[in-house]
Scaffold this active site. Structure first.
Site, PDB file in Angstrom:
ATOM      1  N   THR A 225     -11.656   6.669  10.077  1.00 29.69           N
ATOM      2  CA  THR A 225     -11.854   6.137  11.437  1.00 29.69           C
ATOM      3  C   THR A 225     -11.350   7.106  12.500  1.00 29.69           C
ATOM      4  O   THR A 225     -11.610   6.917  13.684  1.00 29.69           O
ATOM      5  CB  THR A 225     -11.160   4.770  11.624  1.00 29.69           C
ATOM      6  OG1 THR A 225      -9.881   4.853  11.040  1.00 29.69           O
ATOM      7  CG2 THR A 225     -11.962   3.676  10.993  1.00 29.69           C
TER       8      THR A 225
ATOM      9  N   ARG B 202       2.721  -1.894  10.832  1.00 27.99           N
ATOM     10  CA  ARG B 202       3.736  -2.079  11.880  1.00 27.99           C
ATOM     11  C   ARG B 202       3.889  -3.486  12.442  1.00 27.99           C
ATOM     12  O   ARG B 202       5.020  -3.866  12.752  1.00 27.99           O
ATOM     13  CB  ARG B 202       3.501  -1.044  12.988  1.00 27.99           C
ATOM     14  CG  ARG B 202       3.839   0.364  12.515  1.00 27.99           C
ATOM     15  CD  ARG B 202       3.201   1.422  13.373  1.00 27.99           C
ATOM     16  NE  ARG B 202       1.748   1.405  13.249  1.00 27.99           N
ATOM     17  CZ  ARG B 202       0.927   2.181  13.939  1.00 27.99           C
ATOM     18  NH1 ARG B 202       1.412   3.028  14.804  1.00 27.99           N
ATOM     19  NH2 ARG B 202      -0.374   2.106  13.750  1.00 27.99           N
TER      20      ARG B 202
ATOM     21  N   LYS C  18      -6.916   8.515  -1.526  1.00 24.97           N
ATOM     22  CA  LYS C  18      -8.208   9.030  -1.034  1.00 24.97           C
ATOM     23  C   LYS C  18      -8.673  10.276  -1.791  1.00 24.97           C
ATOM     24  O   LYS C  18      -8.806  11.366  -1.235  1.00 24.97           O
ATOM     25  CB  LYS C  18      -8.121   9.340   0.469  1.00 24.97           C
ATOM     26  CG  LYS C  18      -7.741   8.142   1.326  1.00 24.97           C
ATOM     27  CD  LYS C  18      -7.840   8.453   2.808  1.00 24.97           C
ATOM     28  CE  LYS C  18      -7.646   7.238   3.689  1.00 24.97           C
ATOM     29  NZ  LYS C  18      -6.300   6.670   3.680  1.00 24.97           N
TER      30      LYS C  18
ATOM     31  N   ASP D 155     -12.918  15.176  -4.842  1.00 23.28           N
ATOM     32  CA  ASP D 155     -12.956  16.424  -5.609  1.00 23.28           C
ATOM     33  C   ASP D 155     -14.171  16.394  -6.531  1.00 23.28           C
ATOM     34  O   ASP D 155     -14.996  15.479  -6.441  1.00 23.28           O
ATOM     35  CB  ASP D 155     -11.630  16.573  -6.402  1.00 23.28           C
ATOM     36  CG  ASP D 155     -11.195  18.037  -6.510  1.00 23.28           C
ATOM     37  OD1 ASP D 155     -12.055  18.882  -6.875  1.00 23.28           O
ATOM     38  OD2 ASP D 155     -10.026  18.345  -6.240  1.00 23.28           O
TER      39      ASP D 155
ATOM     40  N   LYS E  41       0.851  -1.204   0.000  1.00 21.93           N
ATOM     41  CA  LYS E  41       0.000   0.000   0.000  1.00 21.93           C
ATOM     42  C   LYS E  41       0.882   1.247   0.000  1.00 21.93           C
ATOM     43  O   LYS E  41       1.721   1.430   0.875  1.00 21.93           O
ATOM     44  CB  LYS E  41      -0.900   0.032   1.239  1.00 21.93           C
ATOM     45  CG  LYS E  41      -1.756   1.309   1.301  1.00 21.93           C
ATOM     46  CD  LYS E  41      -2.782   1.245   2.420  1.00 21.93           C
ATOM     47  CE  LYS E  41      -2.290   1.787   3.734  1.00 21.93           C
ATOM     48  NZ  LYS E  41      -2.318   3.262   3.851  1.00 21.93           N
TER      49      LYS E  41
ATOM     50  N   ASP F  72      -3.335   4.396  -2.145  1.00 20.07           N
ATOM     51  CA  ASP F  72      -4.311   4.922  -1.179  1.00 20.07           C
ATOM     52  C   ASP F  72      -4.168   6.438  -1.079  1.00 20.07           C
ATOM     53  O   ASP F  72      -3.618   6.960  -0.118  1.00 20.07           O
ATOM     54  CB  ASP F  72      -4.055   4.242   0.172  1.00 20.07           C
ATOM     55  CG  ASP F  72      -5.077   4.637   1.228  1.00 20.07           C
ATOM     56  OD1 ASP F  72      -6.176   5.087   0.852  1.00 20.07           O
ATOM     57  OD2 ASP F  72      -4.768   4.487   2.423  1.00 20.07           O
TER      58      ASP F  72
END
Ligand code: C5P
Length: 239
Positions: free
Chosen positions: A124, A216, A62, A65, A33, A60
């Site tokens: 989130t 991680r 996002k 517009d 990603k 990614d």
């Protein structure tokens, strides 16, 4: 698809050199990603580097517009041969439709498979309180997320990003052909970090996730290869 092909590792590093070091350290990872930080630092070069190593890419960025602009962005991304691409549902019905069409036409122009367009329903980081008091949205948070996922589905978007708590309900509501991409999962042996309400990789898959985004627990492990293998085995055991 093999169980380990459902693991997307977050390439959350600040520059090209660290990205290449991580990708070469983990040759077994097939799906990476690329997010805003790395892409803003390297530009599309990182996509070319990953493609030259035969990796799949979740871009990614996002997008959010007006229809013409998101369509242009999706068309450009599709030409790089990325596999998954994110767009906010807040850009609205027309933009979501335009994005889907543009992703397909961009890929077709260069003879590639179109990317799957994945909706962001609600970040989130936004709490129920912020949804009501700052964004002034008069729906309960879970209901808002479901409504946004249904809007995405209706407009031809292929799936949504969702947290482990939302997977089961979105799977029920949106059906089996809607892709659910789930970050925030934590193996039992990993540090929770800043992820609060997570599921293990096996639990998230059993709840209906198609892909897991894991950063991680793999990249910051003392032995990242071993961490990846352990998650693959966890998924293989329930496949
Ligand atoms: O390191 P960690 O496994 O927490 O990384 C998860 C990745 O998924 C990060 O790139 C993070 O930005 C992203 N993400 C998330 N939670 C969300 C949406 C995206 O952790 N709700």
């Amino acid at each position: 698809m093999k169980p380990e092909e459902r693991i997307i590792v977050a390439l959350d590093v600040p520059d090209e050199q660290s990205a290449i070091a991580l990708v070469d350290q983990l040759p077994q990872v097939g799906f990476w990603k690329v997010g805003l930080e790395l892409f803003t630092s390297t530009g599309p070069r990182i996509l070319e580097l990953l493609k030259s190593r035969n990796k799949r890419i979740f871009l990614d960025l996002k997008f959010d517009d007006i229809p013409n602009t998101v369509a242009g962005a999706c068309r450009s991304a599709a030409r790089y041969g990325v596999d998954l691409l994110t767009i906010h549902t807040t850009c609205g019905r027309d933009a979501l439709k335009a994005a889907t069409e543009a992703a397909q036409s961009g890929a077709a122009q260069v003879g590639l498979k179109p990317p799957k367009l994945i909706a962001i329903t609600l970040l989130t980081s936004i709490s129920a309180r912020q949804l009501a008091f700052d964004l002034k949205i008069p729906l309960e948070l879970p209901e808002y997320i479901l409504e946004m996922a249904l809007l995405a589905k209706e407009t031809g978007v292929d799936g949504a990003v969702c947290s482990p708590q939302e997977v089961a309900q979105l799977r029920d509501t949106c059906g089996n052909d809607f892709l659910l991409v789930c970050p925030g999962v934590r193996p039992i042996w990993a540090d929770m970090g800043d992820q609060k309400r997570s599921l293990t990789p096996a639990q998230a898959m059993q709840a209906g996730a198609d892909y897991l985004v894991i950063g991680r627990p793999i990249t910051a492990a003392s032995d990242p290869g071993l961490a990846w293998q352990s998650i693959s085995e966890e998924l293989t055991a329930i496949a």
